[in-house]
Design an enzyme around this catalytic site. Structure first.
Site, PDB file in Angstrom:
ATOM      1  N   ALA A 183      -1.647   7.043   6.399  1.00  0.00           N
ATOM      2  CA  ALA A 183      -0.370   6.808   5.731  1.00  0.00           C
ATOM      3  C   ALA A 183      -0.024   5.321   5.676  1.00  0.00           C
ATOM      4  CB  ALA A 183       0.752   7.602   6.405  1.00  0.00           C
ATOM      5  N   ARG A 184      -1.063   4.503   5.645  1.00  0.00           N
ATOM      6  CA  ARG A 184      -0.911   3.042   5.589  1.00  0.00           C
ATOM      7  C   ARG A 184      -0.201   2.472   6.815  1.00  0.00           C
ATOM      8  NH1 ARG A 184      -3.921   4.352   2.013  1.00  0.00           N
ATOM      9  NH2 ARG A 184      -4.149   3.328  -0.017  1.00  0.00           N
ATOM     10  N   LEU A 185      -0.161   3.234   7.895  1.00  0.00           N
ATOM     11  CA  LEU A 185       0.397   2.719   9.152  1.00  0.00           C
ATOM     12  C   LEU A 185      -0.725   2.041   9.927  1.00  0.00           C
ATOM     13  CD1 LEU A 185       2.766   5.667  10.135  1.00  0.00           C
ATOM     14  CD2 LEU A 185       3.291   3.568   8.858  1.00  0.00           C
TER      15      LEU A 185
END
Length: 205
Positions: A183-185
């Protein structure tokens, strides 16, 4: 094309105390995975008028707390380093969903260190270094090939070290390790030099 980053996490507790030890471990992983040119790094420099430029060079060693590469001292990169030694290095290990970003200052290595590396190079690479006045304008490809042929004839045995060729060492002020996350974290952990020690900081992705 959308990409999901699922290779893993990067947590503070997993880091080595020294960024060079952590970097060696990541480089070992890149070599073990048979990535093409695992020691390739993008070197960023800046011209006197503030124009940034970048190109890919090869890391040739880690010595005395510095990342080392070699090049023609008349090249654009070397000329810009002479005017502004502050540079960046980026290792884009995309297949591992990893990146390492180094920011610091560059300076030339000793002539003895340059000579030692020069002697380890293949003869063809030595001839190429002599023949190419790197970053200068060429009229034709044939002129470069003719220069290489002339150098090969001039030095039929040992090819001497040119005066215009040297190693450079980049001493980092920061070394950032980036690991892609779901999640692009993403995980971004940066070592920052504080005196003789390193402070680890987590950066927002």
């Amino acid at each position: 094309m959308r990409r999901r980053y699922t290779a893993g996490r990067l947590l503070e507790r997993d880091l080595a105390p020294d960024p060079f030890d952590e970097f060696r471990a990541w480089l070992h992983d890149a070599v073990t995975m048979n990535l093409p040119e695992p020691n390739a790094m993008v070197l960023g420099t800046t011209s006197p008028d503030g124009q940034p430029s970048s190109r890919t060079v090869l890391l040739k060693g880690i010595d005395g707390g510095a990342f080392v590469f070699f090049t023609n001292t008349g090249s654009r990169k070397a000329t810009e380093i002479a005017g502004n030694p502050r540079v960046s290095l980026c290792f884009p290990w995309i297949a591992m969903e990893r990146q390492v970003l180094v920011c610091g200052s560059a300076s030339t290595v000793t002539r003895a260190a340059t000579l030692a590396y020069w002697r380890s190079r293949p003869r063809e690479s030595q001839i190429g270094a002599w023949a190419s006045r790197q970053s200068s304008v060429l009229e034709t490809r044939e002129s470069l090939e003719a220069a290489a042929a002339e150098i090969a004839e001039r030095y039929p045995e040992e090819v001497p070290l040119p005066e215009f060729w040297s190693g450079y060492r980049v001493v980092p002020e920061t070394v950032e390790f980036w690991q892609g996350g779901i999640a692009r974290l993403h995980d971004r952990l940066r070592y920052r030099r504080v005196g003789e020690s390193w402070l680890v900081e987590r950066l927002a992705p």
